[in-house]
Every structure is written in C-alpha cells, then in structure tokens.
Design a protein around this motif. Structure first.
Motif, short mmCIF file in Angstrom:
data_model
loop_
_atom_site.label_atom_id
_atom_site.label_comp_id
_atom_site.label_asym_id
_atom_site.label_seq_id
_atom_site.Cartn_x
_atom_site.Cartn_y
_atom_site.Cartn_z
N UNK A 1 32.49 42.50 49.60
CA UNK A 1 32.44 41.05 49.38
C UNK A 1 32.54 40.49 48.15
N UNK A 2 32.54 39.36 47.85
CA UNK A 2 32.68 38.70 46.54
C UNK A 2 31.66 37.55 46.28
N UNK A 3 30.64 37.55 45.58
CA UNK A 3 30.61 38.85 44.61
C UNK A 3 30.05 39.94 45.48
N UNK A 4 29.97 41.45 44.79
CA UNK A 4 29.51 42.29 45.53
C UNK A 4 28.34 42.28 46.08
N UNK A 5 28.34 42.65 47.48
CA UNK A 5 26.78 42.66 47.97
C UNK A 5 26.72 44.09 48.76
N UNK A 41 28.53 40.47 39.02
CA UNK A 41 28.31 41.75 39.67
C UNK A 41 26.87 41.93 40.05
N UNK A 42 26.67 42.41 41.14
CA UNK A 42 25.32 42.73 41.66
C UNK A 42 25.12 43.38 42.58
N UNK A 43 24.24 44.13 42.77
CA UNK A 43 23.64 44.92 43.84
C UNK A 43 22.78 44.15 44.74
#
Length: 475
Positions: free
Chosen positions: A29-33, A467-469
């Motif tokens: 995804x965007x942002x990273x999930x 950017x995240x987790x």
C-alpha cells in the motif's frame, strides 16, 4: 440500502504487496501498511486474489482497496454497455487525426460529439464528423481543451462519457474494459494506459517517448490519488460517470485541468482508477522544439494546481527522517554516513516496536527502513535534476559539493531509468533525451511559480508517517 460491490467482484494483491505468515499478514500500500487479517478472513485470500461472495469477503475487499494493497481484476467484473457511453472529442484543426480516431471507435456507442475549438478551417472537421456520424459542436472562440470538453459534456445524455483527445487511436476492447470498473459504485472515473503509436521510421525522440512518455503510467493497475505512486491520469482518454462530474473541468485552466478534476473527485471520496489492461495509442511529437515545448507546457500547470490543491502539489513527499537523511547525504561531510546510519537505526527500532502483530518484526522493520531510504534518495535525485535544477545549477557554479551532487544525481537517474526501462535507444541518446525532458519540465514549473509569485509548487512536503509500520487489522 446503499450500493455495494457485487458478488464475483475480484481483486488481486498488487505486485509490491508481500504476503507473510501464511497469508495472515500483508505488507504494501501507500503509505506502507502492515495488515494482519483476522483468522476468519484469511481463507478468502486465494492465489493472491479475493472474490466477493458474502459480507465478510466484501468488507475485506473494500479494506484492501482502501489500503492500496489490492486492485480490481477487470476481466472478473461484469460487462457494461457501450450504448451507455458518449464519446466527446475536443479538437482544434487536426482533421486527419480526427478521422483516424473516429475510425478506431467501436460500434454501438450511445453517441459521439466532436467539439471544434474554433479551428481556422471548420469545413474539414465538419466533413470528417459527418462521414462518421458524429455530432459537431462549433465554438467561435478558442477556449482550450477543458472548456471544449465541457461544451461536449453539456450534450451528453448517456450515463457515461468518454473524453478522448484527437491525436490517439482507441485499441480494440479499451472502452469495454474501462466500463467494467463501474461495477464498483464508488468509481467515478477510469483511465487506460497511453502508449506510443508505432511509426514506420521512429527517431530518437519517439524511441525515448515510447519508453518514458509523460503520459504512460506503467503496467500496474492502481487507484489514483494524490501523493501516491499514481497521483494523476491524463485526459488523453478518460471514461467517467456523468453524474459524478458536476460542472466538469475547470474552464479557467489551459493545462492541468485533468489533474485538477481527478483530485477533486478524490477529495470528494470517489474512486479513480488506472487500468493498463486497456490501452490507447498516442501520436508523440517527433521534432525537438514541439516536444520540449510540450514538456514545458506540462510544467506550467504546477502553480495553478498549487493554488487549487496546496496540500497535493509538492514535488516530493518526505518523512522528517527521510528529509534529514537526504540533507546529510547532500552535505557530503564526514559525519554524513554516520548520521544516515543512526537515523535509519532509530527509525527501524520505532517501526519494529509498532509491529506487535508480526511474529518477526525486526527483519521487516529493517527492510521497510531500507526501502524508505531508497525512496527518499530517489525523490532527492528527482528534485535536483527536475524540479530544482535551476537552483541546483546556480549552486553548482559556486560550490564543488553542489557540482558533485548534481553530476552524480544526473548520472544515477539516467542509469536507473535505462536499466529499468530497457529502451530501444542507446544510453547516450537516452541520457540526452532524459535530461532535456527534465530541463524543459522543470523550467515550466519555475516559470509558473514566478508568474504566480508563489514557491508552493517547488516545496517538498514533510509529513509524519511517510513510511511506517502502520498496524491494522481487517475483520
């Protein structure tokens, strides 16, 4: 009861979406999930696809599309009727191109409206439109493509409208494929892939454009939204719900009116899709001056878009730590590498601590951090050689570090794009075309910013969570 996705509606996980822990965890995804699926819905994911069959699978599909980790499979969606589509073609001169376009349209359409935007010789367009059975709307004053499309839209009585530029050819099945996406009641607009029209004797410009056209958004389907990998689609060819368009394009805009419309639809909560399984062929410019003039023209749309969408026009979107890493890299000091390493380590720790729903958080956090650094670097390179090149060149005249940064960025950009695209062009001419492309576009951006007396279109956006987790569960 509101409309919902029909049974049989199928989505496929995007190529960049990673499946972990036997399908229980999805990364993308965007942002990273980082999504953990509840045990009751994991079984719905089969061979990277999910098909709507009940309430649980329908909710899962909606969640995956909203997160950007999956996109609809066009072939799985129900067919639409071409009789519900009216094609609107804005045109100024170009009678031969119009003839070619109208000849490529499929049979069974609900109508075709040609809008003559004050051509000097209206008789030629009138003859072509009559021969193909199209309605002709004549404008006495040239108003630009956006306003001309609106004039055609006012004549549309069908459920859908297809805006098509005169310098394209519609490939077989294109409109039919795009229509399928309207099985999703939230979809307001769909765009096909735009590829180059083959020529008998292509030159270096057309070979470059065939590989790196500004209009070609690649081979991966996507949901179009601001600040995402596919943030816009062009009006070269668009199919839309008439009732979703309101007054249509902003008639005051001569450039960027298509991006503005897409972003307004996204802001209203409607979906816009890019579907590369449907294609149109575009006749690229072949001479240097018109080619560069068009790139410059595209760049001049930046400031008007910035006025209307100030939060979406940024040429780069960076997390604070990404901006810090870039600043340290461009400084080219002894402390640069240690600062970047320390920044990456801190970010990796923070991400790992949020990945409580993943069995092995540290390898994933490290990889996500590395991907974030690469993404920040790519955006930094693009800023130097494209959006900021006038300032970068000025800096290079007085600073050895600036010269080094600009030279390395220019070479890295060409090398990466050449390896990624594998164009039918030698590296030297590809590199020349690439640099000319960026110079012309960047000049247009600066010109528009100076005319608007606003630097908004030149300023990167610094956002938390780039950017995240990001942890999330799907029921």
């Amino acid at each position: 009861m509101s409309a919902q996705l029909p049974d049989g509606f199928t989505v496929r996980l995007s190529r960049r979406t990673e499946v972990r822990e036997g399908g229980a965890v999805l990364v993308g995804g965007w942002p990273t999930r980082v999504l953990r699926l509840n045990p009751g819905v994991v079984a719905h994911v089969r061979d990277r696809e999910v098909t709507v069959a009940d309430a649980a699978s329908r909710a899962l599909v909606e969640r995956l599309m909203a997160a950007g980790v999956a996109e609809p499979v066009a072939a799985s969606l129900p067919e639409g009727s071409l009789a519900e589509v009216t094609v609107v073609v804005p045109v100024h001169e170009r009678a031969a191109m119009l003839d070619r376009l109208l000849g490529s349209l499929p049979a069974g359409l609900g109508g075709v409206v040609v809008v003559d935007d004050a051509s000097a010789d209206p008789s030629a367009l009138r003859e072509v439109a009559a021969r193909h059975g199209a309605d002709l709307v004549r404008l006495d004053v040239n108003v630009g493509s956006g306003a001309a499309r609106n004039a055609g839209l006012a004549r549309v009585i069908t459920r859908y409208v297809a805006f098509v530029d005169s310098d394209v050819v519609i490939e077989a099945g294109c409109l039919e494929t795009l229509l399928r996406h309207f099985a999703d009641p939230e979809v307001a607009m769909v765009a096909p892939r735009v590829i180059g029209l083959e020529r008998a004797r292509p030159n270096w410009i057309t070979r470059y454009e065939n590989a790196r056209s500004s209009l070609d958004l690649g081979g991966e389907p996507a949901t179009v939204r601001p600040r995402s990998p596919v943030a816009w689609v062009s009006s070269t060819c668009l199919v839309a719900r008439v009732d979703a368009l309101g007054d249509g394009f902003d008639a005051r805009m001569r450039v960027g009116e298509d991006v503005d419309l897409v972003w307004r639809l996204a802001d209203a909560g409607r979906r816009v899709r890019y579907e590369p399984a449907a294609t149109v062929l575009h006749e690229h410019r072949t001479r240097v001056r018109p080619w560069l003039g068009r790139k410059f023209f595209y760049g001049t749309g930046a400031a008007p878009l910035g006025e209307r969408h100030p939060s979406d026009i940024a040429p780069a979107v960076l997390a604070p730590w990404g901006a810090l890493a870039l600043a340290a890299l461009f400084a080219q000091r002894r402390w640069s590498v240690p600062v970047i390493a320390a920044t990456g380590a801190v970010v990796a720790v923070r991400i790992a601590r949020r990945l409580t729903h993943v069995r092995e958080p540290w390898p994933l956090a490290t990889r996500l951090t590395g991907q974030g650094l690469v993404a920040a670097l790519a955006q930094g390179v693009a800023l130097l050689v494209r959006h900021w090149w006038p300032a970068a060149v000025a800096g290079a005249l007085v600073s050895r570090r600036a010269r080094r940064a600009l030279a390395v960025a220019a070479v890295v950009d060409v090398a990466w794009e050449y390896v990624r695209l594998r164009p039918a062009l030698d590296p030297l001419r590809f590199g020349l075309a690439r640099r000319l492309d960026d110079l012309a576009y960047g000049a247009g951006v600066w010109w528009s910013a100076l005319r608007a007396r606003s630097p908004r279109a030149l300023l990167p956006a610094i956002v938390r969570g780039g950017l995240n987790g990001r942890a999330s569960r799907s029921s």
